[in-house]
Design an enzyme around this catalytic site. Sequence first.
Site, PDB file in Angstrom:
ATOM      1  N   HIS A  76      51.102   2.956  34.819  1.00 44.74           N
ATOM      2  CA  HIS A  76      50.234   4.151  34.850  1.00 44.74           C
ATOM      3  C   HIS A  76      50.404   4.991  33.584  1.00 44.74           C
ATOM      4  O   HIS A  76      50.420   6.220  33.651  1.00 44.74           O
ATOM      5  CB  HIS A  76      50.542   5.018  36.076  1.00 44.74           C
ATOM      6  CG  HIS A  76      50.289   4.340  37.383  1.00 44.74           C
ATOM      7  ND1 HIS A  76      49.171   4.558  38.141  1.00 44.74           N
ATOM      8  CD2 HIS A  76      51.027   3.445  38.079  1.00 44.74           C
ATOM      9  CE1 HIS A  76      49.222   3.832  39.245  1.00 44.74           C
ATOM     10  NE2 HIS A  76      50.334   3.136  39.239  1.00 44.74           N
ATOM     11  N   ASN A 149      46.617   5.575  45.085  1.00 48.65           N
ATOM     12  CA  ASN A 149      45.766   4.764  44.208  1.00 48.65           C
ATOM     13  C   ASN A 149      44.321   4.856  44.683  1.00 48.65           C
ATOM     14  O   ASN A 149      44.039   5.461  45.722  1.00 48.65           O
ATOM     15  CB  ASN A 149      46.197   3.297  44.258  1.00 48.65           C
ATOM     16  CG  ASN A 149      47.356   2.997  43.302  1.00 48.65           C
ATOM     17  OD1 ASN A 149      47.690   3.795  42.435  1.00 48.65           O
ATOM     18  ND2 ASN A 149      47.954   1.836  43.471  1.00 48.65           N
ATOM     19  N   TYR A 360      60.890   6.673  41.546  1.00 45.94           N
ATOM     20  CA  TYR A 360      60.204   7.695  40.739  1.00 45.94           C
ATOM     21  C   TYR A 360      61.197   8.723  40.184  1.00 45.94           C
ATOM     22  O   TYR A 360      61.147   9.070  39.007  1.00 45.94           O
ATOM     23  CB  TYR A 360      59.094   8.373  41.560  1.00 45.94           C
ATOM     24  CG  TYR A 360      57.945   7.414  41.827  1.00 45.94           C
ATOM     25  CD1 TYR A 360      58.078   6.389  42.760  1.00 45.94           C
ATOM     26  CD2 TYR A 360      56.761   7.495  41.132  1.00 45.94           C
ATOM     27  CE1 TYR A 360      57.055   5.489  42.992  1.00 45.94           C
ATOM     28  CE2 TYR A 360      55.722   6.601  41.358  1.00 45.94           C
ATOM     29  CZ  TYR A 360      55.879   5.603  42.290  1.00 45.94           C
ATOM     30  OH  TYR A 360      54.875   4.703  42.517  1.00 45.94           O
TER      31      TYR A 360
HETATM   32  C1  HEM Z   1      58.393  -0.401  44.715  1.00 44.68           C
HETATM   33  C2  HEM Z   1      57.160  -0.236  44.280  1.00 44.68           C
HETATM   34  C3  HEM Z   1      56.809   0.674  43.153  1.00 44.68           C
HETATM   35  C4  HEM Z   1      57.576   1.069  42.117  1.00 44.68           C
HETATM   36  C5  HEM Z   1      59.005   0.670  41.815  1.00 44.68           C
HETATM   37  C6  HEM Z   1      56.779   1.964  41.322  1.00 44.68           C
HETATM   38  C7  HEM Z   1      57.195   2.541  40.156  1.00 44.68           C
HETATM   39  C8  HEM Z   1      56.486   3.431  39.413  1.00 44.68           C
HETATM   40  C9  HEM Z   1      56.913   4.017  38.186  1.00 44.68           C
HETATM   41  C10 HEM Z   1      58.241   3.734  37.495  1.00 44.68           C
HETATM   42  C11 HEM Z   1      55.947   4.851  37.757  1.00 44.68           C
HETATM   43  C12 HEM Z   1      55.945   5.685  36.501  1.00 44.68           C
HETATM   44  C13 HEM Z   1      56.302   7.082  36.858  1.00 44.68           C
HETATM   45  C14 HEM Z   1      56.548   7.944  35.664  1.00 44.68           C
HETATM   46  O1  HEM Z   1      57.145   7.499  34.678  1.00 44.68           O
HETATM   47  O2  HEM Z   1      56.154   9.132  35.724  1.00 44.68           O
HETATM   48  C15 HEM Z   1      54.894   4.805  38.724  1.00 44.68           C
HETATM   49  C16 HEM Z   1      53.761   5.540  38.660  1.00 44.68           C
HETATM   50  C17 HEM Z   1      52.809   5.504  39.631  1.00 44.68           C
HETATM   51  N1  HEM Z   1      52.779   4.717  40.752  1.00 44.68           N
HETATM   52 FE1  HEM Z   1      54.151   3.422  41.332  1.00 44.68          FE
HETATM   53  N2  HEM Z   1      55.560   2.102  41.874  1.00 44.68           N
HETATM   54  C18 HEM Z   1      55.531   1.318  43.004  1.00 44.68           C
HETATM   55  C19 HEM Z   1      54.487   1.124  43.849  1.00 44.68           C
HETATM   56  C20 HEM Z   1      53.359   1.854  43.818  1.00 44.68           C
HETATM   57  C21 HEM Z   1      52.326   1.782  44.800  1.00 44.68           C
HETATM   58  C22 HEM Z   1      52.317   0.870  46.039  1.00 44.68           C
HETATM   59  C23 HEM Z   1      51.405   2.679  44.459  1.00 44.68           C
HETATM   60  C24 HEM Z   1      50.166   2.949  45.223  1.00 44.68           C
HETATM   61  C25 HEM Z   1      49.850   4.085  45.661  1.00 44.68           C
HETATM   62  C26 HEM Z   1      51.848   3.354  43.248  1.00 44.68           C
HETATM   63  C27 HEM Z   1      51.203   4.382  42.595  1.00 44.68           C
HETATM   64  C28 HEM Z   1      51.632   4.980  41.444  1.00 44.68           C
HETATM   65  C29 HEM Z   1      50.905   6.007  40.749  1.00 44.68           C
HETATM   66  C30 HEM Z   1      49.576   6.619  41.146  1.00 44.68           C
HETATM   67  C31 HEM Z   1      51.636   6.330  39.611  1.00 44.68           C
HETATM   68  C32 HEM Z   1      51.245   7.310  38.517  1.00 44.68           C
HETATM   69  C33 HEM Z   1      51.757   8.684  38.820  1.00 44.68           C
HETATM   70  C34 HEM Z   1      51.333   9.617  37.713  1.00 44.68           C
HETATM   71  O3  HEM Z   1      50.119   9.865  37.597  1.00 44.68           O
HETATM   72  O4  HEM Z   1      52.193  10.091  36.959  1.00 44.68           O
HETATM   73  N3  HEM Z   1      53.038   2.822  42.886  1.00 44.68           N
HETATM   74  N4  HEM Z   1      55.230   3.918  39.713  1.00 44.68           N
END
Ligand code: HEM
Length: 508
Positions: A76, A149, A360
Amino acid sequence: MSTKSVRDATSNQLLEYSRKQGDEKQSITTSWGVPIPEKDASLTVGYHGPTLLQDWVLIDELAHFSRERIPERVVHAKGAGAFGYFEVTHDITQYTAAKVFSEVGKKTPIAVRFSQVAGEMGYADTVRDLRGFAIKFYTEDGIWDLVGNNLPIFFVKDSALFPNFIHVLKRNPKTHIRPDYDMFWDFISLRQETTHTTLMMFSDRGIPDSYRHMHGYGVNTFAFVNAHGKFVYCKFHYLTNQGIANLTSERAQQIAGADPEYLIRDLYNAIATGDYPSWNMYIQIMTPEQAAASPYDPFDDTKVWLHADYPLIPVGKFVLNKNPNSYFAEVEQIGFDVAHLIPGIEPSPDRMLQGRLFNYGDTHRYRLGINNTQLPVNSPFRVSNYQRDGQSTLSSQSGAPNYHPNSFKGPENDRRARALAPVLPISGDAKRIDSGQDDNFTQARLLYEDVLTPDERGRLINNIVSWLKYANTVIQDRSIGNFSKVNEDLGRRIREGLNTYIPQHVNL
Ligand code: HEM
């Protein structure tokens, strides 16, 4: 000949700034506020002489410049943000005691970040991908982050698979090419639980025409606790009031070249011109008894909860009415954390959610630092605890004691939060259970046969073929095998589409 303006709110941003400044002139200062005598020249010995180490103006400038970038989000990375409010329109206090929902008409400030998932900060907005839709609620009870999402489900359901799945979306570590079609389809075809979300991503919804014209979903299963301690499971949906609009693959490719910032520009312009986007929020509720009897796993994020069984319950609406003042301070540095839950909202045993609860906060400590919740965009209205100091500390907590227990009126346990903390009866053998072989095709079949129109099915097949044609034949055959389990006709039509290309025969 008629002429038309090519300028919009984004192009006028600097003009707007200078208009607001009026005639008042400001001096340039160093980062510590000292006025600078000459900005455009370094301090040299004569015209060609070397630069002096005592040129602290230059050193301040260069040192700051080389530290301008922080690590981009590992997923993202590219996104757009905006601010607004959430308003409760329907009473759901029978399900949750969360203060954000406490009364109809209540408004809570929010920040939202929309994002692309797979590519880096600079990649085009109109690439086929999932889109992130994360909401930060600044509630009386602290920050609640709902990190969703634009599709209701996800590719994998065990967090152990998440980094591997993300690797196949990203660049091949040797060639630096993305997508690497062998990598992508190899993983997708080996993990059949990805089939349902793969169909959604290759459907029209894989390329939204704007962030304003897409729905959002919390995806994972959460839980609610009401004022009587009653516990239910829930899912979150936020449906766009602008209507759904998507781009065809062909149009998206043109825009990717002509205006890679297409989605960011659209959101900024809409808000700058007073065309505020809004969404209605809904929940689905499942009791623990229903969860125990459910024919599909309600904690499996590759599945939806069927609306016929679990109808959408209206909750509220949110509106985005303010663009960020600083992209970096308020969008790049915003940190959403799935573990930021407030009393009345709890996690569920959803395996993906469980991994997210850790990840996160961990990534924010790396990307933004240990005091990231003190940054204004991440900061709750009130913090009183026993944490002190660390890099970039902003808050002193007004001389309150930094140890607990104490005799000096330091903060105490919260009785209400304690009453709302659920008592979970948990037992079982701790072991690693691969859940990938649960029924992976029934819901995918419902989507293909009952939800998509014939036209939509045709575009879905073309979109799949446009990626699968690059994979080797072993992986193609395995992928078609999975799609045929969804629907034989789907598998056959993908095969026919691929037959127009020269196959890459290999033995794996
Ligand atoms: C174990 C599963 C997951 C892991 C380890 C993970 C990990 C991460 C990481 C490391 C980030 C970056 C955050 C940052 O640096 O600020 C992120 C962002 C994000 N993840 Fe996941 N994620 C996972 C599953 C999901 C799922 C299932 C969704 C669905 C809703 C999702 C939605 C998002 C969104 C929307 C962001 C962006 C947030 C923003 O706008 O700053 N993630 N995720």
